[in-house]
Structures are given as C-alpha cells and as structure tokens.
Design a protein around this motif. Sequence first.
Motif, PDB file in Angstrom:
ATOM      1  N   ALA A 167      -9.181 -40.236  -0.203  1.00 33.61           N
ATOM      2  CA  ALA A 167      -8.963 -41.678  -0.041  1.00 33.61           C
ATOM      3  C   ALA A 167      -7.832 -42.175  -0.935  1.00 33.61           C
ATOM      4  O   ALA A 167      -7.203 -43.190  -0.634  1.00 33.61           O
ATOM      5  CB  ALA A 167     -10.241 -42.444  -0.357  1.00 33.61           C
ATOM      6  N   THR A 197     -12.328 -40.590   5.133  1.00 32.83           N
ATOM      7  CA  THR A 197     -13.615 -40.522   4.435  1.00 32.83           C
ATOM      8  C   THR A 197     -14.394 -41.801   4.692  1.00 32.83           C
ATOM      9  O   THR A 197     -13.813 -42.889   4.729  1.00 32.83           O
ATOM     10  CB  THR A 197     -13.428 -40.306   2.921  1.00 32.83           C
ATOM     11  OG1 THR A 197     -14.707 -40.284   2.287  1.00 32.83           O
ATOM     12  CG2 THR A 197     -12.581 -41.400   2.295  1.00 32.83           C
ATOM     13  N   GLN A 198     -15.672 -41.673   4.902  1.00 35.20           N
ATOM     14  CA  GLN A 198     -16.526 -42.824   5.169  1.00 35.20           C
ATOM     15  C   GLN A 198     -17.690 -42.900   4.194  1.00 35.20           C
ATOM     16  O   GLN A 198     -18.623 -43.677   4.389  1.00 35.20           O
ATOM     17  CB  GLN A 198     -17.053 -42.758   6.601  1.00 35.20           C
ATOM     18  CG  GLN A 198     -16.003 -43.067   7.654  1.00 35.20           C
ATOM     19  CD  GLN A 198     -15.596 -44.533   7.663  1.00 35.20           C
ATOM     20  OE1 GLN A 198     -16.304 -45.378   8.202  1.00 35.20           O
ATOM     21  NE2 GLN A 198     -14.461 -44.836   7.066  1.00 35.20           N
ATOM     22  N   SER A 199     -17.623 -42.108   3.135  1.00 32.28           N
ATOM     23  CA  SER A 199     -18.719 -42.087   2.162  1.00 32.28           C
ATOM     24  C   SER A 199     -18.162 -42.062   0.751  1.00 32.28           C
ATOM     25  O   SER A 199     -17.102 -41.490   0.498  1.00 32.28           O
ATOM     26  CB  SER A 199     -19.608 -40.854   2.369  1.00 32.28           C
ATOM     27  OG  SER A 199     -20.119 -40.808   3.686  1.00 32.28           O
ATOM     28  N   VAL A 200     -18.895 -42.688  -0.159  1.00 31.84           N
ATOM     29  CA  VAL A 200     -18.545 -42.666  -1.577  1.00 31.84           C
ATOM     30  C   VAL A 200     -19.756 -42.136  -2.347  1.00 31.84           C
ATOM     31  O   VAL A 200     -20.858 -42.668  -2.214  1.00 31.84           O
ATOM     32  CB  VAL A 200     -18.179 -44.071  -2.101  1.00 31.84           C
ATOM     33  CG1 VAL A 200     -17.809 -44.004  -3.578  1.00 31.84           C
ATOM     34  CG2 VAL A 200     -17.032 -44.666  -1.297  1.00 31.84           C
ATOM     35  N   SER A 244      -9.095 -49.596  11.975  1.00 32.28           N
ATOM     36  CA  SER A 244     -10.459 -49.993  12.305  1.00 32.28           C
ATOM     37  C   SER A 244     -10.546 -50.441  13.759  1.00 32.28           C
ATOM     38  O   SER A 244      -9.726 -51.219  14.237  1.00 32.28           O
ATOM     39  CB  SER A 244     -10.896 -51.137  11.390  1.00 32.28           C
ATOM     40  OG  SER A 244     -12.093 -51.705  11.856  1.00 32.28           O
ATOM     41  N   GLU A 286      -8.719 -48.474  -0.672  1.00 30.56           N
ATOM     42  CA  GLU A 286      -9.959 -48.643   0.083  1.00 30.56           C
ATOM     43  C   GLU A 286     -10.678 -47.299   0.045  1.00 30.56           C
ATOM     44  O   GLU A 286     -10.101 -46.264   0.404  1.00 30.56           O
ATOM     45  CB  GLU A 286      -9.665 -49.044   1.522  1.00 30.56           C
ATOM     46  CG  GLU A 286     -10.908 -49.236   2.369  1.00 30.56           C
ATOM     47  CD  GLU A 286     -10.595 -49.655   3.801  1.00 30.56           C
ATOM     48  OE1 GLU A 286     -11.516 -49.563   4.641  1.00 30.56           O
ATOM     49  OE2 GLU A 286      -9.445 -50.057   4.090  1.00 30.56           O
ATOM     50  N   TYR A 287     -11.914 -47.288  -0.408  1.00 30.20           N
ATOM     51  CA  TYR A 287     -12.658 -46.040  -0.510  1.00 30.20           C
ATOM     52  C   TYR A 287     -12.997 -45.442   0.851  1.00 30.20           C
ATOM     53  O   TYR A 287     -13.063 -44.229   1.006  1.00 30.20           O
ATOM     54  CB  TYR A 287     -13.973 -46.267  -1.265  1.00 30.20           C
ATOM     55  CG  TYR A 287     -13.843 -46.396  -2.762  1.00 30.20           C
ATOM     56  CD1 TYR A 287     -13.243 -45.409  -3.538  1.00 30.20           C
ATOM     57  CD2 TYR A 287     -14.363 -47.513  -3.429  1.00 30.20           C
ATOM     58  CE1 TYR A 287     -13.148 -45.513  -4.919  1.00 30.20           C
ATOM     59  CE2 TYR A 287     -14.285 -47.626  -4.811  1.00 30.20           C
ATOM     60  CZ  TYR A 287     -13.674 -46.627  -5.552  1.00 30.20           C
ATOM     61  OH  TYR A 287     -13.589 -46.740  -6.917  1.00 30.20           O
ATOM     62  N   THR A 288     -13.263 -46.286   1.824  1.00 28.22           N
ATOM     63  CA  THR A 288     -13.757 -45.819   3.124  1.00 28.22           C
ATOM     64  C   THR A 288     -12.689 -46.004   4.191  1.00 28.22           C
ATOM     65  O   THR A 288     -12.566 -47.075   4.784  1.00 28.22           O
ATOM     66  CB  THR A 288     -15.032 -46.581   3.516  1.00 28.22           C
ATOM     67  OG1 THR A 288     -14.767 -48.000   3.436  1.00 28.22           O
ATOM     68  CG2 THR A 288     -16.177 -46.248   2.566  1.00 28.22           C
ATOM     69  N   ALA A 297     -16.712 -35.765   0.366  1.00 28.07           N
ATOM     70  CA  ALA A 297     -16.550 -37.220   0.330  1.00 28.07           C
ATOM     71  C   ALA A 297     -15.777 -37.656  -0.915  1.00 28.07           C
ATOM     72  O   ALA A 297     -15.598 -36.885  -1.862  1.00 28.07           O
ATOM     73  CB  ALA A 297     -17.918 -37.898   0.340  1.00 28.07           C
ATOM     74  N   THR A 298     -15.329 -38.902  -0.911  1.00 28.87           N
ATOM     75  CA  THR A 298     -14.732 -39.483  -2.104  1.00 28.87           C
ATOM     76  C   THR A 298     -15.795 -39.556  -3.191  1.00 28.87           C
ATOM     77  O   THR A 298     -16.933 -39.920  -2.927  1.00 28.87           O
ATOM     78  CB  THR A 298     -14.198 -40.900  -1.807  1.00 28.87           C
ATOM     79  OG1 THR A 298     -13.204 -40.805  -0.782  1.00 28.87           O
ATOM     80  CG2 THR A 298     -13.594 -41.536  -3.044  1.00 28.87           C
ATOM     81  N   TYR A 350      -4.874 -42.422   7.881  1.00 31.00           N
ATOM     82  CA  TYR A 350      -6.146 -42.959   8.355  1.00 31.00           C
ATOM     83  C   TYR A 350      -5.999 -43.591   9.743  1.00 31.00           C
ATOM     84  O   TYR A 350      -4.893 -43.858  10.216  1.00 31.00           O
ATOM     85  CB  TYR A 350      -6.675 -44.002   7.369  1.00 31.00           C
ATOM     86  CG  TYR A 350      -5.790 -45.223   7.232  1.00 31.00           C
ATOM     87  CD1 TYR A 350      -5.979 -46.334   8.053  1.00 31.00           C
ATOM     88  CD2 TYR A 350      -4.763 -45.261   6.303  1.00 31.00           C
ATOM     89  CE1 TYR A 350      -5.169 -47.447   7.954  1.00 31.00           C
ATOM     90  CE2 TYR A 350      -3.942 -46.367   6.190  1.00 31.00           C
ATOM     91  CZ  TYR A 350      -4.149 -47.455   7.017  1.00 31.00           C
ATOM     92  OH  TYR A 350      -3.329 -48.551   6.918  1.00 31.00           O
TER      93      TYR A 350
END
Length: 254
Positions: free
Chosen positions: A227, A129-132, A236, A122-124, A157-158, A233
């Motif tokens: 990520a 990290t919350q940005s790609v 959610s 999962e990228y975010t 960021a990723t 992490y």
Amino acid sequence: MVHFVGAGPGAVDLITIRGQKLIAEADVIIYAGSLVNPKLLDYAKEGAQIYDSAKLTLEEVIAIMKEAEEQGFDVVRLHTGDPSIYGAIREQMDELDKLGIAYDVTPGVSSFCGAAAALEIEYTLPGITQSVIISRMEGRTKVPEKESVENLASIGATMVFFLSAGDIKGLKEKLLNAGRDPKTLCAVVYKATWDDEKKFICTLDDLPDMASEHGINKTALIIVGDALSQAGYEKSRLYAADFDTEFRKAKENP
C-alpha cells in the motif's frame, strides 16, 4: 464515574470534541504521561487533580479512582490514541466492576490513522490490499504463537507495528523469514501528528539502518506493505459512472 478517553495520536486538536469536554469537566485526570501530549491538560479546569500514570501501578491508579468515587468526583483516564488498541483498559475495567464503579469509553483517533495521514496514503487500495493487520513484536508482553510476526506476515496484507521500534532489526528478520521480499516498502513514522513528527520510507532491507541513522528506537509506528507505493491500484467501483448504487443510477454512456 470514570471516563476512559482516547487522547488521539498527539496533536492537541485531534482529540474528539467529546473527549475535550470530558477533560474540561473532570475533577480528576489520570493521563499516560509517557505518551499523551501534556498540552491536552490545558483543557482541564482550575483545581482539577492531575496524575501521571507513567509513575503509577495498576493498583495505585485504581486507588485514585476509588477515592474519587467516594468523594463524588468524575475521573478522566486519558489514554494515547484510541484506548482499545494497546490501552490496557480491560484490566482497569475489571477492577472497577469489582468495586461497582461506573465507567464509559470515548474513542480517539489512533496513531495508525495519524501515520497514514502523515504519509498521505490509503491503507486499503483495491487490487493491492484490502486488509490492515495491527500487531507488535513480542517483548515482555507475550504474543500468542498463532499471531507471531511470521504467521501474520505470510498473509501479505499491509501491516502496522506498534511498540516495535526498539527491535527493528529483529522485525526485519522475522518478516524476511515469513517470505517478505527485501524490497518491500516500509515506513517509519515517529510521533505521528506531533510537532516533532518524522517520517521515512525505505525498503525492508534498509529498514534497520534507516531507523538507526535517524535515532528512532521508540514512539514510532512501522508500516510494511505494498500500500505504501500507492500505485497500480484499481479505482473504486462505488464512484464509477457505470455502477448502480442505492443513491445513484449508472450512466448509460459514461
């Protein structure tokens, strides 16, 4: 009419239903032969005119579209992944606007999504990290200075690099110059979702050697960032038992 269609990352069954339908109905298909899976052309109807754009200039592509329009034919312009990412579609649209030829766009699954699926990541990730950032190394096509690898990498960021597998050593140097730790995790995904897909995870320090060892110098995405560890992490809040949403009340004693 001209339909710009995203072919998806490679696997034939990852094209959208709409994209497959448009291919099946098209009188003329212009496809990016160096990148698009040719098996997608099996969806074409008998008698469809098929052109490989890898052998054509922009002017030649537009000439084919213009001739098709004059004959009342529908055209599919088949681009790899999603056409909005390094698809060079704006320049085609501008020419079609000049000629008064109508067009539309059907999105596709981008290869950066295919790469995440291949790596099962999962990228975010909350707390990580919350940005790609999607970018590329500078080559014959220039990159604005404000979007240099060093400037973008400094954010932390990723990052997903397209069109950069030909200079992985240079990419490593730029990332290190931006302050990225040599132990930062990186991944290389070659031909994501294709039958001959390859994927590797290593550190930034080992990235060029790993790519060289496996003969990877094109048709690959390079992913850089925390990520990739998929560890440390936060869960959610959306699904937390003590979290109110529009659709669910928080539980008093979760």
